[in-house]
Design a protein around this motif. Structure first.
Motif, PDB file in Angstrom:
ATOM      1  N   SER A 322      15.543   2.614  -4.508  1.00 16.23           N
ATOM      2  CA  SER A 322      15.534   3.190  -3.019  1.00 16.23           C
ATOM      3  C   SER A 322      14.199   3.238  -2.475  1.00 16.23           C
ATOM      4  CB  SER A 322      16.445   4.179  -2.536  1.00 16.23           C
ATOM      5  OG  SER A 322      15.893   5.254  -3.182  1.00 16.23           O
ATOM      6  N   GLN A 323      13.367   3.688  -3.486  1.00 18.82           N
ATOM      7  CA  GLN A 323      11.949   3.960  -3.136  1.00 18.82           C
ATOM      8  C   GLN A 323      11.208   2.603  -3.020  1.00 18.82           C
ATOM      9  OE1 GLN A 323      10.111   6.785  -2.276  1.00 18.82           O
ATOM     10  NE2 GLN A 323      12.532   7.651  -2.044  1.00 18.82           N
ATOM     11  N   SER A 326      11.808   1.294   0.203  1.00 17.09           N
ATOM     12  CA  SER A 326      11.238   1.909   1.373  1.00 17.09           C
ATOM     13  C   SER A 326       9.683   1.603   1.353  1.00 17.09           C
ATOM     14  CB  SER A 326      11.236   3.453   0.923  1.00 17.09           C
ATOM     15  OG  SER A 326      12.744   3.715   1.099  1.00 17.09           O
TER      16      SER A 326
END
Length: 603
Positions: A322-323, A326
């Motif tokens: 997820s990072q 992002s």
């Protein structure tokens, strides 16, 4: 052999059509007689008519009072306006010269060629007959000099002759000249009339709109437009009105270079479109790179997770993935914003360039109740438009007394308008100019200019109402404005809130400028060749205003027409930036070989 220009006049009487067509001189004279009688009988007639006949090699002068429709007749012949009634037939190709010179930002040579192929012999002959050859040789870059801001670096006479040269250079059957001699001094105007219009165009049809009686008398045919022959108000009310670029459009169309200019526009449009397309492609390519970067990070993370399988939990794997998403999303937004910011900052940089331009110094001392006596004194004044150029004004020393009426006379490009520009500090100059013993360099710029009224050689009209044009700051009452309008006999308007038609005649625009000066009630008034393009009645009216309404003012008038030169107290004759004669007009006219005397004899 003859060529015929016909406007079939249609007169309406009880629903019946009366058509008159002329094909020779005798029929032309009969038609004029018949039309005049018919119009006299039709007290309620609302039609306007004009019959034009011209032999090849002949000059037809179209003349008439202010607003009579002289310019409109020429534009009708170019088919700029649809004729109100009747049929229009023009046999032959047309070249057109607008009343207000229209120049575009390029070299003087390109303004003259205007899309035509270069013929050196014809080009040099056109320069000669338009009295441009010697003047261009005096310019640093000759005919390669760039025309700046519509010709701000040229005198109006020079602009008018370049405008004429453009039309004459083109090989056409018919030449329509809209008051092209009005901005020229007498000697130059006579030279251009004889050498260009009468000799160079001797085998062509020439129709010259003019208010000059001298050139009317020297023409082969004369058409006088006036009430009863052409009702200009009706024509004006039905013709389409465009803005100030109309003269340029007419020149473009009669020069038949629409395709050339369209291709040039397409080239600029293609350049813009290609740069925009390149920007869009680069943006898309960048998005692909960001996507590829994201994929590489994901692959690297997955390999790392496989290598550390025993130590990584599902939660840690999800957090890392997820990072990564992002991070790449933030990176995409950041770089897109930076790219657009950099692109848009170019606009800011261009605007900032204007802030670096040399600003007018508006500091100074405001003096109450100044000026009182309005005495003007020039002391060793020199002017050069650029530091590396020769002086256009040299060693000016003269004085003007209170309430004195001064005429400044000289040939085209002699420095008359430049002299006026120093008085209102349009340019930096060497030396001193005193008004009531106050050096004008010590006064705030706005304060100085607010005390001097200027009626420019090119009348300035704003888009708006009559009130806004005469009283832009809204400082005067309706009675004051109507009094000024009545003084100049400007009966065209019935309401102060009526919007100005930007296609008013030069005379009408000039009278509005005179109204503007009248209500300002300044004690120093400058007329910059404001009588150059007006008819004799308007010229007489302006002279009457100077004598009566500005009797208590110090008046400086630049003049080409010398009919009223004896009404002035002092005459300054300027040549090549130097005052070569000065004194009262009676004395100067008695000089056998004096320049003023020679100019006066040529009127």
């Amino acid at each position: 052999m003859t060529q015929v220009l016909k406007i079939n006049p249609t007169l309406v009487e009880n629903g019946k059509m009366i058509n008159l067509i002329t094909r020779d001189v005798s029929e032309f004279e009969d038609a004029i007689y018949n039309i005049t009688n018919i119009l006299r009988d039709l007290s309620n007639a609302v039609a306007a008519c004009c019959v034009l006949y011209s032999e090849i090699g002949g000059i037809t002068a179209v003349t008439g009072p202010i607003g009579s429709g002289k310019s409109l007749v020429l534009k009708v012949l170019t088919k700029e306006y649809k004729n109100v009634e009747g049929d229009l037939e023009v046999v032959g190709s047309i070249s057109y010269v607008s009343q207000e010179p229209w120049l575009f930002p390029s070299t003087i040579k390109q303004n003259i060629l205007f899309g035509s192929s270069y013929d050196e012999n014809r080009y040099l002959e056109v320069l000669q007959v338009c009295a441009l050859l010697e003047e261009l040789r005096l310019l640093t870059d000759g005919d390669s000099s760039i025309v700046i801001d519509g010709g701000a670096n040229l005198s109006k006479g020079q602009k008018a002759r370049i405008n004429l040269a453009r039309a004459v250079y083109k090989e056409r059957d018919i030449y329509l000249l809209d008051d092209c001699l009005a901005s020229l001094d007498t000697i130059v105007a006579d030279f251009v009339f004889e050498q260009c219009i009468k000799r160079f165009l001797k085998d062509k049809i020439v129709i010259l709109a003019t208010s000059s009686i001298k050139y009317v008398n020297r023409s082969d045919n004369v058409i006088t437009l006036k009430n009863g022959t052409v009702q200009s108000k009706k024509v004006h009310s039905k013709a389409p009105r465009n803005a100030e670029t109309k003269n340029g459009l007419t020149t473009i169309r009669t020069s038949r270079i629409q395709d050339t200019l369209r291709k040039e526009f397409d080239q600029h449009q293609d350049l813009y479109a290609s740069s925009s397309y390149m920007y869009a492609c680069c943006e898309k390519a960048y998005l692909l790179l960001i996507g590829a970067d994201q994929i590489i990070l994901l692959i690297f993370a997955i390999i790392l997770f496989l290598a550390l399988d025993d130590k990584m939990t599902a939660g840690k794997v999800g957090l890392v993935l997820s990072q990564i998403f992002s991070l790449t999303g933030a990176q995409l937004v950041f770089y897109c914003m930076m790219t657009r910011l950099e692109n848009q900052m170019i606009t800011v940089e261009r605007v900032l360039e204007y802030t670096k331009q040399k600003q007018e110094n508006k500091d100074g001392l405001v003096i109450e109740h100044w000026p009182k006596e309005c005495e003007i004194r020039f002391k060793d004044v020199y002017l050069s438009y650029k530091s590396d150029q020769d002086h256009v004004l040299k060693h000016l020393n003269f004085s003007i007394k209170n309430k004195e009426k001064v005429a400044i006379v000289g040939s085209t490009g002699s420095g008359k308008t430049s002299l006026i520009s120093t008085l209102i500090r349009l340019y930096d100059f060497e030396g001193n100019i005193f008004i009531d013993n106050v050096d004008i360099k010590t006064l705030p710029m706005d304060f100085l200019r607010s005390k001097i009224s200027v009626i420019p050689q090119e009348p300035t009209i704003f888009s708006g109402t009559l009130r806004e044009n005469i009283d832009p700051k809204g400082q005067h009452s309706d009675d004051d404005i109507w009094k000024a309008i009545s003084t100049v006999n400007l009966s065209l308007f019935q309401n102060l809130d009526e919007r100005i038609d930007m296609n008013l005649s030069i005379c009408e625009k000039q009278l509005i400028c005179v109204c503007r000066a009248l209500i300002q009630r300044n004690k120093i008034v400058i007329f910059d060749e404001c009588n150059a393009s007006v008819d004799s009645d308007t010229e007489a009216l302006i002279q009457k205003v100077i004598s009566e309404n500005f009797a208590e003012c110090t008046v400086i008038a630049i003049m080409h027409k010398l009919r009223y030169i004896l009404d002035f107290d002092l005459v300054l004759v300027v040549d090549k930036g130097v005052i070569i004669e000065s004194g009262d007009p009676s004395s100067l006219l008695k000089k056998k070989n004096g320049m003023l005397s020679n100019l006066f004899k040529r009127q």
